[in-house]
Design an enzyme around this catalytic site. Sequence first.
Site, PDB file in Angstrom:
ATOM      1  CB  ALA A   9      46.403  50.064  44.729  1.00  0.00           C
ATOM      2  N   GLY A  54      48.002  53.898  47.875  1.00  0.00           N
ATOM      3  CA  GLY A  54      47.267  54.663  46.872  1.00  0.00           C
ATOM      4  C   GLY A  54      46.245  55.611  47.490  1.00  0.00           C
ATOM      5  CD  GLU A  56      50.973  56.469  45.954  1.00  0.00           C
ATOM      6  OE1 GLU A  56      50.269  55.432  46.012  1.00  0.00           O
ATOM      7  OE2 GLU A  56      52.060  56.514  45.368  1.00  0.00           O
TER       8      GLU A  56
HETATM    9  C1  HXC Z   1      42.465  45.036  49.188  1.00  0.00           C
HETATM   10  C2  HXC Z   1      42.039  45.503  51.385  1.00  0.00           C
HETATM   11  C3  HXC Z   1      43.016  46.522  51.377  1.00  0.00           C
HETATM   12  C4  HXC Z   1      43.712  46.770  50.157  1.00  0.00           C
HETATM   13  C5  HXC Z   1      42.162  46.439  53.340  1.00  0.00           C
HETATM   14  N1  HXC Z   1      41.537  45.489  52.621  1.00  0.00           N
HETATM   15  N2  HXC Z   1      43.065  47.073  52.619  1.00  0.00           N
HETATM   16  N3  HXC Z   1      41.778  44.778  50.296  1.00  0.00           N
HETATM   17  N4  HXC Z   1      43.405  45.985  49.103  1.00  0.00           N
HETATM   18  N5  HXC Z   1      44.621  47.734  50.041  1.00  0.00           N
HETATM   19  C6  HXC Z   1      40.485  44.569  53.059  1.00  0.00           C
HETATM   20  C7  HXC Z   1      41.036  43.449  53.917  1.00  0.00           C
HETATM   21  O1  HXC Z   1      41.563  42.427  53.108  1.00  0.00           O
HETATM   22  C8  HXC Z   1      39.799  43.029  54.657  1.00  0.00           C
HETATM   23  O2  HXC Z   1      38.987  42.232  53.817  1.00  0.00           O
HETATM   24  C9  HXC Z   1      39.046  44.336  54.865  1.00  0.00           C
HETATM   25  O3  HXC Z   1      39.566  45.240  53.883  1.00  0.00           O
HETATM   26  C10 HXC Z   1      39.274  44.937  56.230  1.00  0.00           C
HETATM   27  O4  HXC Z   1      40.668  45.062  56.447  1.00  0.00           O
HETATM   28  P1  HXC Z   1      41.427  44.475  57.738  1.00  0.00           P
HETATM   29  O5  HXC Z   1      42.840  44.311  57.375  1.00  0.00           O
HETATM   30  O6  HXC Z   1      40.706  43.281  58.254  1.00  0.00           O
HETATM   31  O7  HXC Z   1      41.226  45.680  58.756  1.00  0.00           O
HETATM   32  P2  HXC Z   1      42.192  46.094  59.936  1.00  0.00           P
HETATM   33  O8  HXC Z   1      42.696  44.886  60.661  1.00  0.00           O
HETATM   34  O9  HXC Z   1      41.433  47.107  60.729  1.00  0.00           O
HETATM   35  O10 HXC Z   1      43.436  46.794  59.259  1.00  0.00           O
HETATM   36  C11 HXC Z   1      43.276  47.991  58.514  1.00  0.00           C
HETATM   37  C12 HXC Z   1      44.547  48.251  57.684  1.00  0.00           C
HETATM   38  C13 HXC Z   1      44.872  46.997  56.827  1.00  0.00           C
HETATM   39  C14 HXC Z   1      45.722  48.580  58.582  1.00  0.00           C
HETATM   40  C15 HXC Z   1      44.245  49.471  56.789  1.00  0.00           C
HETATM   41  O11 HXC Z   1      43.676  46.617  56.118  1.00  0.00           O
HETATM   42  C16 HXC Z   1      45.962  47.183  55.852  1.00  0.00           C
HETATM   43  O12 HXC Z   1      47.123  47.186  56.193  1.00  0.00           O
HETATM   44  N6  HXC Z   1      45.593  47.306  54.566  1.00  0.00           N
HETATM   45  C17 HXC Z   1      46.551  47.397  53.478  1.00  0.00           C
HETATM   46  C18 HXC Z   1      47.217  48.742  53.464  1.00  0.00           C
HETATM   47  C19 HXC Z   1      48.244  48.824  52.362  1.00  0.00           C
HETATM   48  O13 HXC Z   1      49.240  48.074  52.365  1.00  0.00           O
HETATM   49  N7  HXC Z   1      48.004  49.674  51.395  1.00  0.00           N
HETATM   50  C20 HXC Z   1      48.900  49.812  50.239  1.00  0.00           C
HETATM   51  C21 HXC Z   1      48.372  48.983  49.129  1.00  0.00           C
HETATM   52  S1  HXC Z   1      49.477  48.976  47.771  1.00  0.00           S
HETATM   53  P3  HXC Z   1      38.654  40.706  54.172  1.00  0.00           P
HETATM   54  O14 HXC Z   1      37.787  40.268  53.033  1.00  0.00           O
HETATM   55  O15 HXC Z   1      39.957  40.003  54.259  1.00  0.00           O
HETATM   56  O16 HXC Z   1      37.954  40.791  55.484  1.00  0.00           O
HETATM   57  C22 HXC Z   1      49.192  50.423  47.016  1.00  0.00           C
HETATM   58  C23 HXC Z   1      50.043  50.676  45.805  1.00  0.00           C
HETATM   59  C24 HXC Z   1      49.760  52.032  45.248  1.00  0.00           C
HETATM   60  O17 HXC Z   1      48.374  51.193  47.365  1.00  0.00           O
HETATM   61  C25 HXC Z   1      50.602  52.341  44.097  1.00  0.00           C
HETATM   62  C26 HXC Z   1      50.275  51.570  42.915  1.00  0.00           C
HETATM   63  C27 HXC Z   1      50.591  52.244  41.644  1.00  0.00           C
END
Ligand code: HXC
Length: 262
Positions: free
Chosen positions: A70, A113, A116
Amino acid sequence: LLGSFSNLLGEVDEAGVATLTLNRPKQLNALNSELMGELVAACQYLDRKHPSARVIIVTGSGSKAFAAGADIKEMSSVTYSEAYNKGLLDGWETLRTIRKPIIAAVNGFALGGGCELAMLADIIIAADSASFGQPEINLGVLPGMGGTQRLTRAVGKSRAMELVLTGDRLSAAEAVSLGLASRAVPAAELMETTQKLARRIAAASLPVAAKAKECVNQAYEMTLAEGVRFEKREFWSCFALADQKEGMAAFIEKRTPVFGDS
Ligand code: HXC
């Protein structure tokens, strides 16, 4: 091509295979609410209104991510009352009402998400580069799109608990060995393999495929006795379809069946 979406690409080929591509590659296809609305609307349209779509593939654009979860930036300032009153992210469950089979072609990160969403699909095909996980714990939340339920049913309590409590990831090979994904293929072959599978499913009678999908999904909802009763009624109902007559006649006549979806 399917309509004009801001965060989604959609097309349907001549075999009836629809492909929906999550299209926010710069954000690793993070699932913001606009994307959710578009994906749900596209699936509903393909399910009930599109004249020829038979199977839906969902994949991510770019080679890095299916969906990295998400959209954290969209969620970060949400308050409890907003989350509760608006039903934050509860629209995703609508995908459970889609009757046509959905295949997730997971081409990279499927986190939070994203994992999921893949589990909301009926079949997961993983690129060997795919990586699955529920990292919400590291963000101060927990999986909220069905992850605690579907991951547990897919991989068992102990492994699911470990993944949900640590945020650790599963490789494609691990996902296959645990039964989360049905197979892993070289990344370059992901779409070809998935399309080939989708075309095979598209050749089935549509109402029978939808009934079969519903029966398998009932295994998650019912006791064994109730599920078997449900299955039996759906099995019997197939005999009301011309496609049952055609399928069995084709076998006896040693030819390929031609199903009319009726
Ligand atoms: C918003 C995101 C994002 C996310 C990545 N980006 N994941 N933006 N929401 N979930 C964006 C980053 O901010 C960045 O933008 C760009 O995508 C590239 O990501 P990087 O982090 O620079 O890439 P990398 O270093 O290769 O790392 C990849 C990654 C990491 C390991 C996937 O991006 C990461 O950990 N993402 C979050 C994963 C996560 O925690 N997901 C769960 C979300 S909560 P900018 O503009 O900064 O360059 C969820 C809740 C669900 O899903 C349930 C709710 C009901």
